[in-house]
Design an enzyme around this catalytic site. Sequence first.
Site, short mmCIF file in Angstrom:
data_model
loop_
_atom_site.label_atom_id
_atom_site.label_comp_id
_atom_site.label_asym_id
_atom_site.label_seq_id
_atom_site.Cartn_x
_atom_site.Cartn_y
_atom_site.Cartn_z
N GLY A 198 0.86 -1.18 0.00
CA GLY A 198 0.00 0.00 0.00
C GLY A 198 0.90 1.23 0.00
O GLY A 198 2.08 1.15 -0.38
N ILE A 230 2.28 2.85 2.44
CA ILE A 230 3.46 2.76 3.32
C ILE A 230 4.48 1.78 2.73
O ILE A 230 5.69 2.04 2.74
CB ILE A 230 3.05 2.38 4.76
N ARG A 273 -2.10 -8.29 -1.93
CA ARG A 273 -3.35 -8.95 -2.35
C ARG A 273 -3.45 -8.95 -3.87
O ARG A 273 -3.79 -9.92 -4.51
CB ARG A 273 -4.54 -8.16 -1.80
N ILE A 318 5.68 -3.11 10.99
CA ILE A 318 5.08 -1.79 11.25
C ILE A 318 3.59 -1.85 10.86
O ILE A 318 2.97 -0.82 10.62
CB ILE A 318 5.81 -0.65 10.50
N ARG A 373 0.47 -4.51 12.15
CA ARG A 373 -0.25 -4.70 13.40
C ARG A 373 0.31 -5.92 14.11
O ARG A 373 0.70 -6.90 13.46
CB ARG A 373 -1.74 -4.92 13.13
N GLU A 408 -1.07 -4.48 23.26
CA GLU A 408 -0.38 -3.22 23.57
C GLU A 408 -1.08 -2.53 24.73
O GLU A 408 -2.31 -2.49 24.74
CB GLU A 408 -0.38 -2.32 22.33
N HIS A 425 4.72 1.41 19.44
CA HIS A 425 3.76 1.85 18.40
C HIS A 425 3.91 3.35 18.11
O HIS A 425 2.98 4.13 18.32
CB HIS A 425 2.32 1.52 18.84
N ILE A 426 5.10 3.69 17.61
CA ILE A 426 5.39 5.11 17.35
C ILE A 426 5.56 5.38 15.86
O ILE A 426 6.16 6.38 15.47
CB ILE A 426 6.65 5.58 18.12
N GLY A 427 5.03 4.48 15.03
CA GLY A 427 5.23 4.60 13.57
C GLY A 427 4.99 6.00 13.03
O GLY A 427 5.80 6.54 12.27
#
Length: 321
Positions: free
Chosen positions: A156, A158, A178, A236, A238, A267, A286-288
């Site tokens: 996608g 990212i 996909r 990065i 889930r 988390e 979780h600081i992406g």
Amino acid sequence: MEEKVLISRKLPEKFVQQIENLAKVKMWDSELEPMPRAQFLEEAKDATIVITTLSEKIDEIFFEAAPNVKGVVNLAVGFDNIDLELAHEKKVIVTNTPEVLTETTAELGFSLMLTAARRIVEAVEYVQDGEWKSWGPYLLAGQDVHGSTVGIYGMGAIGEAFARRLLGFNCKVLYHNRSRKEEAEQRLNVEYRSFEELLEESDFVVCTAPLTPETKGIFNKDAFEKMKNSAILINIGRGPHIVENDLVDAINNNEILGAALDVVEKEPIANDHPFLKMDQVIVVPHIGSSSLKTRNKMVQLCVDNTIQIIKGDEPLTPVKI
Ligand code: 8YV
């Protein structure tokens, strides 16, 4: 009907004010502590719009508790916390924060890859612990990223931003998605592979995919067995993409070399989680998308979406089913 906006996390005043000009706002007063579920449901009772984070589950119980809600404005690009079909059925608008966080999130993924490859965390701790007594020919010798094969799972926005960063590193870049993206293959010099081929060929496997029933648990025992013994997994996407016990076993059995994770299954991570005792696993909280500029853009986008919904206009970034 008077508009009532519930904000589930404390946001800076300059953003909240923009909504207060148009609606009654109730905001949870902590930035780090999530709103307790019971209180969230109670406060949502008369809300017409809720601004949520990934910490809030927007499910059947929520919709029962919040009969007046017409908009769920999520402060994240991912929306796996939201039952989208149910929202659609109830004619509730859902929005997310795409694009504004793409580059920042790819950048964090890239830093995790370099950090894990070059054992930066171990190296910093080594110095801090006073262990640096001399130079050694193989002291903390890591892996090269340049010239390696990198497999991106999820092409996608990212995933593409990650591939773009690799262009300067003389890497062979593979991807699985996909659907095939032939135009991106040309533009980014990336090659499509089946998931199995991607695992078998890559030195670094980077997960940027959204969480869906199809992608949940995809990095499991079978997947780790297919990966190279020297491979590093970067997540990065889930946490639930990875079966964590299988990852611990795969690393302990030398089936793969290590992992760098921005996300974990539960988390915040438990203090006694096995990952935290492993040199080969790096976990960040979780600081992406967490750069100041990007978080401000995400919050502003939520404000803009909220205002559009209040005005009865099409929001800027609706999540379509
Ligand atoms: C955030 C994210 O770090 O947007 C997402 O889906 O996972 C990240 O941008 C954070 O989850 C925002 O709530």
